[in-house]
Design an enzyme around this catalytic site. Structure first.
Site, PDB file in Angstrom:
ATOM      1  NE  ARG A 191      -3.601   0.055   2.654  1.00  0.00           N
ATOM      2  CZ  ARG A 191      -4.147  -0.023   4.046  1.00  0.00           C
ATOM      3  NH1 ARG A 191      -4.157  -1.001   4.812  1.00  0.00           N
ATOM      4  NH2 ARG A 191      -4.430   1.087   4.319  1.00  0.00           N
ATOM      5  CE  LYS A 205      -2.049   2.455   6.766  1.00  0.00           C
ATOM      6  NZ  LYS A 205      -1.390   3.702   7.274  1.00  0.00           N
ATOM      7  CG  HIS A 243       3.922 -16.971   5.273  1.00  0.00           C
ATOM      8  ND1 HIS A 243       5.123 -17.595   5.615  1.00  0.00           N
ATOM      9  CD2 HIS A 243       3.372 -17.777   6.200  1.00  0.00           C
ATOM     10  CE1 HIS A 243       5.201 -18.529   6.354  1.00  0.00           C
ATOM     11  NE2 HIS A 243       4.389 -18.608   6.921  1.00  0.00           N
ATOM     12  CE1 TYR A 272      -1.677  -3.086   7.300  1.00  0.00           C
ATOM     13  CE2 TYR A 272      -1.000  -2.876   9.547  1.00  0.00           C
ATOM     14  CZ  TYR A 272      -1.212  -2.197   8.472  1.00  0.00           C
ATOM     15  OH  TYR A 272      -1.788  -1.026   8.367  1.00  0.00           O
ATOM     16  CG  ASN A 293      12.787 -14.139   9.374  1.00  0.00           C
ATOM     17  OD1 ASN A 293      11.638 -14.113   9.345  1.00  0.00           O
ATOM     18  ND2 ASN A 293      13.321 -15.087   9.364  1.00  0.00           N
ATOM     19  CG  ASN A 333       0.595   1.396  14.205  1.00  0.00           C
ATOM     20  OD1 ASN A 333      -0.333   0.801  13.920  1.00  0.00           O
ATOM     21  ND2 ASN A 333       1.715   1.270  13.351  1.00  0.00           N
ATOM     22  CE1 TYR A 334      -6.850   4.689  15.951  1.00  0.00           C
ATOM     23  CE2 TYR A 334      -8.069   2.647  16.486  1.00  0.00           C
ATOM     24  CZ  TYR A 334      -8.043   4.209  16.152  1.00  0.00           C
ATOM     25  OH  TYR A 334      -9.152   4.806  16.305  1.00  0.00           O
TER      26      TYR A 334
END
Length: 166
Positions: free
Chosen positions: A93, A111, A123, A126, A137, A146-147
Site C-alpha cells: 500500500r 502500508k 507470509h 501486516y 525476519n 500501533n493504534y
C-alpha cells in the site's frame, strides 16, 4: 513455456501491447515485463527498471528497481528496491519503501512502511506505519499494532530483529 519478451514489450495473455505511454497505471494479465538493457520504462508515474512483473500484477504510481520480481500482487504509490521478491498475493500500500534484497511474500500487507535492506516477511503479516531495520525476519501472523483506539503511532524495529507471534 514462456516466450522470450523483447525490450519494452509487455506480453499478455490476450494480446501483445508495445505502446503503453498513455496508461495511468498497469493492470494486465501478463507473463512478464523485462527491459533487458537496464533502461527504465515509464507508464504514467510507474517506472520499471530491468525487473520481472509476473501475471495478475497491478502497479499504480510505483517504482520497481532492477533485479526485482513482483508476482501476482498489487502495489500502490510505493518504491520497490533492487533485487526484491514481492508476492504472490502481496498488497503493497501507499508509502511503502523497500531497500536492497527484501522479500514480501504471500498474503503480506504493508502500508507506509520503510524496510531497510535484507528484510524477510514471508507470509500472512501486516506491517503498517513502521520503520524496520536491516535483516529483520517476520514470522507468520505478525502485526504491527500501533493504534490505541484514539491515536495512531509509528513503530520502529531495530536491526537484526526476529519478530513472531504465538
Amino acid at each position: 513455456m514462456i516466450p522470450l519478451i523483447q525490450k519494452n514489450e509487455i506480453a499478455c495473455s490476450h494480446s501483445s501491447v508495445t505502446h503503453f505511454s498513455e496508461l495511468a497505471y498497469v493492470i494486465l494479465f501478463c507473463i512478464g515485463i523485462y527491459d533487458g538493457e537496464g533502461e527504465a520504462f515509464e507508464i504514467g508515474r510507474t517506472k520499471v527498471r530491468a525487473a520481472v512483473i509476473g501475471p495478475n500484477t497491478l502497479l499504480e504510481d510505483t517504482v520497481v528497481e532492477a533485479g526485482s520480481t513482483v508476482n501476482a500482487s498489487q502495489c500502490y504509490e510505493s518504491h520497490i528496491g533492487p533485487n526484491n521478491k514481492i508476492g504472490p498475493f502481496t498488497h503493497v500500500r501507499v508509502g511503502t519503501k523497500t531497500a536492497e534484497g527484501c522479500h514480501l511474500g504471500a498474503y503480506v500487507e504493508t502500508k507506509n512502511a520503510d524496510f531497510a535492506e535484507g528484510n524477510t516477511v514471508s507470509h500472512l503479516t501486516y506491517i503498517g506505519d513502521a520503520t524496520v531495520g536491516k535483516y529483520c525476519n517476520f514470522g507468520c501472523g505478525t502485526v504491527t499494532c500501533n493504534y490505541d483506539g484514539e491515536g495512531k503511532f509509528h513503530t520502529t524495529i531495530g536491526d537484526y530483529a526476529f519478530i513472531g507471534c504465538n
